[in-house]
Design an enzyme around this catalytic site. Structure first.
Site, PDB file in Angstrom:
ATOM      1  N   LEU A 256       0.887  -1.138  -0.086  1.00  0.00           N
ATOM      2  CA  LEU A 256      -0.027  -0.031  -0.058  1.00  0.00           C
ATOM      3  C   LEU A 256       0.836   1.182  -0.292  1.00  0.00           C
ATOM      4  O   LEU A 256       1.870   1.117   0.815  1.00  0.00           O
ATOM      5  CB  LEU A 256      -1.014  -0.017   1.281  1.00  0.00           C
ATOM      6  CG  LEU A 256      -1.905  -1.116   1.483  1.00  0.00           C
ATOM      7  CD1 LEU A 256      -2.631  -1.171   2.820  1.00  0.00           C
ATOM      8  CD2 LEU A 256      -2.876  -1.096   0.334  1.00  0.00           C
TER       9      LEU A 256
ATOM     10  N   ASP B 266       2.968  -6.016   2.734  1.00  0.00           N
ATOM     11  CA  ASP B 266       3.358  -5.017   3.943  1.00  0.00           C
ATOM     12  C   ASP B 266       3.796  -5.566   5.186  1.00  0.00           C
ATOM     13  O   ASP B 266       3.725  -4.823   6.238  1.00  0.00           O
ATOM     14  CB  ASP B 266       2.007  -4.111   4.058  1.00  0.00           C
ATOM     15  CG  ASP B 266       1.739  -3.213   3.068  1.00  0.00           C
ATOM     16  OD1 ASP B 266       2.663  -2.220   2.891  1.00  0.00           O
ATOM     17  OD2 ASP B 266       0.876  -3.231   2.267  1.00  0.00           O
TER      18      ASP B 266
ATOM     19  N   GLU C 285       5.088  -3.376  13.243  1.00  0.00           N
ATOM     20  CA  GLU C 285       4.731  -2.520  14.497  1.00  0.00           C
ATOM     21  C   GLU C 285       3.000  -2.339  14.329  1.00  0.00           C
ATOM     22  O   GLU C 285       2.333  -2.240  15.278  1.00  0.00           O
ATOM     23  CB  GLU C 285       5.063  -1.140  14.170  1.00  0.00           C
ATOM     24  CG  GLU C 285       4.553  -0.182  15.044  1.00  0.00           C
ATOM     25  CD  GLU C 285       5.059   1.362  14.862  1.00  0.00           C
ATOM     26  OE1 GLU C 285       5.737   1.927  15.961  1.00  0.00           O
ATOM     27  OE2 GLU C 285       5.024   1.960  13.789  1.00  0.00           O
ATOM     28  N   ASP C 286       2.441  -2.481  13.219  1.00  0.00           N
ATOM     29  CA  ASP C 286       1.106  -2.228  12.855  1.00  0.00           C
ATOM     30  C   ASP C 286       0.220  -3.316  13.606  1.00  0.00           C
ATOM     31  O   ASP C 286      -1.024  -3.226  13.604  1.00  0.00           O
ATOM     32  CB  ASP C 286       0.782  -1.890  11.617  1.00  0.00           C
ATOM     33  CG  ASP C 286       1.073  -0.743  11.087  1.00  0.00           C
ATOM     34  OD1 ASP C 286       1.203   0.335  11.913  1.00  0.00           O
ATOM     35  OD2 ASP C 286       1.766  -0.533   9.787  1.00  0.00           O
TER      36      ASP C 286
ATOM     37  N   ARG D   7      -4.237  -6.040   4.829  1.00  0.00           N
ATOM     38  CA  ARG D   7      -3.063  -6.369   5.928  1.00  0.00           C
ATOM     39  C   ARG D   7      -3.703  -7.372   7.102  1.00  0.00           C
ATOM     40  O   ARG D   7      -2.691  -7.520   8.018  1.00  0.00           O
ATOM     41  CB  ARG D   7      -2.504  -4.874   6.367  1.00  0.00           C
ATOM     42  CG  ARG D   7      -1.920  -4.288   5.593  1.00  0.00           C
ATOM     43  CD  ARG D   7      -1.028  -3.291   5.988  1.00  0.00           C
ATOM     44  NE  ARG D   7       0.048  -3.790   6.725  1.00  0.00           N
ATOM     45  CZ  ARG D   7       0.844  -3.001   7.568  1.00  0.00           C
ATOM     46  NH1 ARG D   7       0.694  -1.767   7.735  1.00  0.00           N
ATOM     47  NH2 ARG D   7       1.738  -3.849   8.438  1.00  0.00           N
TER      48      ARG D   7
ATOM     49  N   ARG E 203      -6.880   4.551   9.385  1.00  0.00           N
ATOM     50  CA  ARG E 203      -6.630   3.041   9.485  1.00  0.00           C
ATOM     51  C   ARG E 203      -7.437   2.677  11.158  1.00  0.00           C
ATOM     52  O   ARG E 203      -7.748   1.331  11.454  1.00  0.00           O
ATOM     53  CB  ARG E 203      -5.199   2.753   9.774  1.00  0.00           C
ATOM     54  CG  ARG E 203      -4.509   2.784   8.339  1.00  0.00           C
ATOM     55  CD  ARG E 203      -4.919   1.946   7.345  1.00  0.00           C
ATOM     56  NE  ARG E 203      -4.211   2.181   6.029  1.00  0.00           N
ATOM     57  CZ  ARG E 203      -3.191   1.744   5.647  1.00  0.00           C
ATOM     58  NH1 ARG E 203      -2.290   1.049   6.535  1.00  0.00           N
ATOM     59  NH2 ARG E 203      -2.613   1.929   4.617  1.00  0.00           N
TER      60      ARG E 203
ATOM     61  N   HIS F 208       0.004   7.590   9.685  1.00  0.00           N
ATOM     62  CA  HIS F 208      -0.192   7.323  10.799  1.00  0.00           C
ATOM     63  C   HIS F 208       0.305   8.332  11.932  1.00  0.00           C
ATOM     64  O   HIS F 208       0.978   9.052  11.566  1.00  0.00           O
ATOM     65  CB  HIS F 208       0.819   6.132  11.508  1.00  0.00           C
ATOM     66  CG  HIS F 208       0.175   4.871  10.775  1.00  0.00           C
ATOM     67  ND1 HIS F 208       1.241   4.045   9.949  1.00  0.00           N
ATOM     68  CD2 HIS F 208      -0.954   3.926  10.789  1.00  0.00           C
ATOM     69  CE1 HIS F 208       0.460   2.788   9.693  1.00  0.00           C
ATOM     70  NE2 HIS F 208      -0.926   2.788  10.163  1.00  0.00           N
TER      71      HIS F 208
ATOM     72  N   VAL G  76       6.745   3.478   0.244  1.00  0.00           N
ATOM     73  CA  VAL G  76       5.613   2.857   0.674  1.00  0.00           C
ATOM     74  C   VAL G  76       5.109   3.289   2.165  1.00  0.00           C
ATOM     75  O   VAL G  76       4.390   2.209   2.791  1.00  0.00           O
ATOM     76  CB  VAL G  76       5.432   1.292   0.378  1.00  0.00           C
ATOM     77  CG1 VAL G  76       5.591   1.098  -1.227  1.00  0.00           C
ATOM     78  CG2 VAL G  76       6.667   0.586   0.991  1.00  0.00           C
TER      79      VAL G  76
ATOM     80  N   CYS H  84       7.987   1.368  12.379  1.00  0.00           N
ATOM     81  CA  CYS H  84       7.324   0.231  11.969  1.00  0.00           C
ATOM     82  C   CYS H  84       7.788  -1.087  11.730  1.00  0.00           C
ATOM     83  O   CYS H  84       7.064  -2.163  11.397  1.00  0.00           O
ATOM     84  CB  CYS H  84       6.444   0.643  10.743  1.00  0.00           C
ATOM     85  SG  CYS H  84       7.596   1.259   9.440  1.00  0.00           S
TER      86      CYS H  84
HETATM   87  C1  CIR Z   1       0.619   0.630   4.808  1.00  0.00           C
HETATM   88  O1  CIR Z   1       0.291   1.410   4.015  1.00  0.00           O
HETATM   89  O2  CIR Z   1       0.035   0.069   5.618  1.00  0.00           O
HETATM   90  C2  CIR Z   1       2.225   0.360   4.536  1.00  0.00           C
HETATM   91  N1  CIR Z   1       2.575   0.384   3.202  1.00  0.00           N
HETATM   92  C3  CIR Z   1       2.937   1.262   5.413  1.00  0.00           C
HETATM   93  C4  CIR Z   1       2.945   0.834   6.983  1.00  0.00           C
HETATM   94  C5  CIR Z   1       3.730   1.716   7.800  1.00  0.00           C
HETATM   95  N2  CIR Z   1       3.496   1.516   8.939  1.00  0.00           N
HETATM   96  C6  CIR Z   1       3.952   2.112   9.939  1.00  0.00           C
HETATM   97  O3  CIR Z   1       4.616   3.174   9.975  1.00  0.00           O
HETATM   98  N3  CIR Z   1       3.810   1.780  11.294  1.00  0.00           N
END
Ligand code: CIR
Length: 302
Positions: A35, A77, A82-83, A102, A164, A194, A291, A297
């Site tokens: 993404l 991704d 971290e997400d 995701r 998100r 974020h 990205v 992350c």
């Molecule tokens: C996204 O859009 O979910 C990923 N391409 C990037 C996520 C980055 N996550 C973060 O900085 N915690």
């Protein structure tokens, strides 16, 4: 806000006692399918991305934590681990990421957390209370939570309500961590993905902000936080404000990536607990940044 007299040392204790870090390999499909919020940027150069990610993982390992590396499982991704989970004080909250593509990333992370909880957490000699694992989807089916929207300052959570992460997601965090303050900031009108795209912890009781978005978050923190932070630093560049502070090491973006922020970045170590105490590692991370990947992350600290 009020200041507890023991606050700085509490923050010190929390940020400087990490023993483990979970990272994830880069999936080759990051190039075609990750993404991205900004269209038209060049493609991710996989070779360079691997090199930069490898340097980040080595920097993390040098902080004394045991690094666990998970496979990418075909998710474009998934390197942005971290997400998928939030950790504080022996409690893990496995998230339901906001992006549907995701959601499948969480099962491998949950499996690892349960493995750590069952097998060896108690051997670490640091904690005697085990590791507890909760799942956002068990608590509220409508809740959405990306770890990139959660800043744990050592004593309270600052949560960005973003494209998100929703209010229900922040509420799940309140349920998961009932004794902690969870303050929310609506960042849906901001132009980064974020909350932590524009802020992070740069040391105990030291919050780092960047760019316009950082100024907005900073004003919200001043208004809503339960605690007064000893240092609030600001950088001209939004992305440069995403740094990792762990175990007296500050891992931050390289001077040459953000020349406008370089002077302020160099000054950080001195305010993050004294230059002699805080080792600084500079990392270039512009490949995964194409990205929307930041430094924080790519790691989940326990
Ligand atoms: C996204 O859009 O979910 C990923 N391409 C990037 C996520 C980055 N996550 C973060 O900085 N915690």
């Amino acid at each position: 806000p009020y200041l507890l007299v023991f606050w700085p040392s509490m923050s010190h204790l929390v940020l400087n006692n990490h023993t483990r870090c979970i990272v994830r390999k880069i999936d080759p499909s990051v190039v075609s399918s990750a993404l991205r919020s900004v269209a038209g940027l060049p493609e991710v150069d996989l070779v360079r991305a691997h090199k930069q990610h490898g340097e980040l993982v080595s920097a993390i390992a040098s902080t004394g934590v045991t690094v666990h590396e998970l496979p990418s499982d075909g998710f474009p991704d998934s390197v942005f681990i971290e997400d998928t989970a939030v950790y504080a004080e022996h409690q893990v909250c496995v998230t339901t990421p906001g992006a549907p593509s995701r959601r499948g990333e969480t099962s491998r992370v949950a499996e690892k957390m349960h493995e750590l909880a069952a097998l060896d957490w108690n051997d670490m000699g640091v904690m005697d209370d085990g590791l507890h694992v909760a799942h956002v989807h068990d608590m509220d089916q409508e809740a959405r939570l990306d770890g990139g929207d959660v800043l744990f300052t050592g004593f309270e959570f600052i949560v960005g309500e973003s494209t998100r992460t929703n209010a229900a997601g922040a509420n799940v965090l309140r349920d998961c961590f009932p004794h902690m303050n969870v303050l929310t900031i609506d960042i849906r009108d901001c132009d980064a993905l974020h909350l932590k795209s524009a802020c992070s912890m740069a040391g105990p009781s030291h919050v780092l902000f960047g760019g316009e978005m950082g100024r907005f978050i900073c004003s919200q923190v001043e208004e809503k936080a339960l605690f007064v932070y000893e240092k609030m630093s600001h950088l001209p560049d939004t992305e440069a404000a995403n740094a990792i502070y762990v175990n007296k090491v500050l891992i931050r973006r390289a001077d040459e990536e953000f020349p406008k922020s370089a002077d302020a970045l160099r000054a950080l170590a001195a305010v993050s607990g004294g230059a002699s105490e805080c080792r600084v590692i500079q990392i270039a991370a512009d490949e995964l940044a194409k990205v929307d990947g930041a430094l924080t992350c790519c790691a989940l600290f326990l």
